[in-house]
Design a protein around this motif. Structure first.
Motif, PDB file in Angstrom:
ATOM      1  N   LEU A 131      -5.510  -7.866  15.390  1.00 42.77           N
ATOM      2  CA  LEU A 131      -6.328  -8.831  14.727  1.00 42.77           C
ATOM      3  C   LEU A 131      -7.286  -8.256  13.181  1.00 42.77           C
ATOM      4  O   LEU A 131      -7.855  -8.838  12.586  1.00 42.77           O
ATOM      5  N   LYS A 132      -7.280  -6.786  13.225  1.00 40.17           N
ATOM      6  CA  LYS A 132      -8.022  -5.912  12.539  1.00 40.17           C
ATOM      7  C   LYS A 132      -7.662  -6.461  11.061  1.00 40.17           C
ATOM      8  O   LYS A 132      -8.756  -6.649  10.307  1.00 40.17           O
ATOM      9  N   LEU A 133      -6.478  -6.948  10.541  1.00 34.39           N
ATOM     10  CA  LEU A 133      -6.435  -7.259   9.068  1.00 34.39           C
ATOM     11  C   LEU A 133      -7.134  -8.299   8.663  1.00 34.39           C
ATOM     12  O   LEU A 133      -7.695  -8.383   7.754  1.00 34.39           O
ATOM     13  N   GLU A 134      -6.760  -9.392   9.526  1.00 30.17           N
ATOM     14  CA  GLU A 134      -7.332 -10.686   8.992  1.00 30.17           C
ATOM     15  C   GLU A 134      -8.959 -10.571   9.282  1.00 30.17           C
ATOM     16  O   GLU A 134      -9.695 -11.282   8.551  1.00 30.17           O
ATOM     17  N   GLN A 135      -9.337  -9.867  10.420  1.00 31.48           N
ATOM     18  CA  GLN A 135     -10.965  -9.577  10.665  1.00 31.48           C
ATOM     19  C   GLN A 135     -11.400  -8.945   9.230  1.00 31.48           C
ATOM     20  O   GLN A 135     -12.470  -9.365   8.651  1.00 31.48           O
TER      21      GLN A 135
ATOM     22  N   PRO B 192       0.712  -1.159   0.133  1.00 32.04           N
ATOM     23  CA  PRO B 192      -0.104   0.079  -0.007  1.00 32.04           C
ATOM     24  C   PRO B 192       0.652   1.173   0.101  1.00 32.04           C
ATOM     25  O   PRO B 192       1.983   1.129   0.316  1.00 32.04           O
ATOM     26  N   GLU B 193       0.282   2.255  -0.459  1.00 29.71           N
ATOM     27  CA  GLU B 193       0.910   3.707  -0.386  1.00 29.71           C
ATOM     28  C   GLU B 193       1.244   4.244   1.031  1.00 29.71           C
ATOM     29  O   GLU B 193       2.209   4.637   1.461  1.00 29.71           O
TER      30      GLU B 193
ATOM     31  N   THR C  26       0.241   5.126  12.704  1.00 31.59           N
ATOM     32  CA  THR C  26      -1.087   5.166  13.310  1.00 31.59           C
ATOM     33  C   THR C  26      -1.376   4.490  14.267  1.00 31.59           C
ATOM     34  O   THR C  26      -1.638   4.850  15.465  1.00 31.59           O
ATOM     35  N   THR C  27      -0.941   3.080  14.182  1.00 32.88           N
ATOM     36  CA  THR C  27      -1.089   2.001  15.323  1.00 32.88           C
ATOM     37  C   THR C  27      -0.192   2.502  16.715  1.00 32.88           C
ATOM     38  O   THR C  27      -0.932   2.400  17.848  1.00 32.88           O
TER      39      THR C  27
ATOM     40  N   GLU D 269      -4.299  -1.673   7.813  1.00 36.55           N
ATOM     41  CA  GLU D 269      -5.746  -1.208   7.238  1.00 36.55           C
ATOM     42  C   GLU D 269      -5.562  -0.905   5.857  1.00 36.55           C
ATOM     43  O   GLU D 269      -6.438  -1.408   4.858  1.00 36.55           O
ATOM     44  N   SER D 270      -4.490  -0.187   5.252  1.00 33.67           N
ATOM     45  CA  SER D 270      -4.342   0.358   3.780  1.00 33.67           C
ATOM     46  C   SER D 270      -4.100  -1.070   3.076  1.00 33.67           C
ATOM     47  O   SER D 270      -4.430  -1.057   1.802  1.00 33.67           O
ATOM     48  N   LEU D 271      -3.422  -1.931   3.699  1.00 27.16           N
ATOM     49  CA  LEU D 271      -3.118  -3.176   2.984  1.00 27.16           C
ATOM     50  C   LEU D 271      -4.342  -3.976   2.588  1.00 27.16           C
ATOM     51  O   LEU D 271      -4.677  -4.560   1.546  1.00 27.16           O
TER      52      LEU D 271
END
Length: 261
Positions: A145-149, A113-114, A222-223, A119-121
């Motif tokens: 866990l957010k990415l896989e969710q 991602p840019e 950000t995280t 999240e962007s990925l």
């Protein structure tokens, strides 16, 4: 008389700070490593082997940390799988640090991602509309866990074995400890949410915690920024490029604008 150098602490071991040191002139800054966690390999269980048996049948391979790359490729070597066999997968990374780590194993990045965030990925993956799509996502034990969710919600089958452990340290190395004890930490650069959690757990002494209220606080992305806020810290610096190099440039710009102002 020359002014004292600005004491900048980074929450990484010194071997990972060469690029930052090169961007922060020694005549103005004193960069000190302040590693706050250790990376260790996980036990190679039958379940881990079963999970990795699904890798080559996947459509995508995701890496969100350089540690995941290192531990994954080392485990594949033990399993008798060479890196060239991964070329059939579309390899996705969260940012350039991870991409550079892949090149050391002769692997190229297909998707990045840019904005270097998980999240962007996730945003780069379209919803699954027809045939099943599988993502192999080896990660650390403290990975969010957010990415896989998000990917599961989009219809992907996500296999996400834990391939390494992040173990928070219980104390500071001597150089960093002395700076904290002397209230001499001018700038502290957090390079992960785990580093925020570790430092705040270590600084049980009220005087040391007070020292951070007079310190310029930096968050690499950000995280980490959100982790700082959750810990009650005010973030003064966050780069537009979420890398150690970007963080170093942002620190230099911050102090350049402060001195000129």
């Amino acid at each position: 008389m020359a002014s004292s150098p600005i004491n900048v602490l980074f929450s990484r071991e010194y071997s990972k700070l060469k690029s930052a040191v090169n961007l922060l002139p020694a005549q103005r800054y004193k960069v000190t490593a302040c590693p706050l966690f250790d990376i260790t390999a996980v036990e190679k269980t039958a379940q881990l082997r079963a999970d990795f048996a699904q890798m080559l049948a996947s459509d995508y391979l995701i890496f969100t940390s350089q540690y995941a790359v290192i531990e994954t490729l080392e485990y594949l070597r033990l399993l008798g799988i060479n890196s060239a066999q991964l070329n059939a997968l579309k390899i996705c990374v969260v940012g350039p640090v991870v991409a550079r780590q892949l090149t050391e194993y002769g692997l190229n990045t297909d998707l990045m991602p840019e904005l270097y965030t998980a999240e962007s990925l996730a945003d780069l993956f379209p919803p699954v509309t027809d045939q099943a799509q599988q993502i192999f996502f080896p990660k650390g034990n403290r990975a969010a866990l957010k990415l896989e969710q998000v990917l599961i919600k989009k219809g992907y089958n996500v296999v996400s074995p834990i391939i390494y452990k992040t173990e928070l340290r219980c104390g500071l190395d001597s150089p960093a400890k002395i700076l904290f004890e002397n209230n001499s930490v001018d700038c502290f650069a957090f390079t992960s949410p785990s580093s925020v959690q570790a430092l705040m757990a270590i600084l049980t002494n009220a005087e040391q915690q007070k020292a951070l209220s007079h310190t310029v606080i930096c968050a690499i992305g950000t995280t980490t920024y959100q982790a700082c806020l959750a810990a009650g810290l005010t973030v003064n610096i966050m780069p537009t490029e979420y890398t150690v190099e970007g963080l170093a440039r942002a620190i230099d710009s911050f102090y350049a604008s402060t001195s000129s102002g």
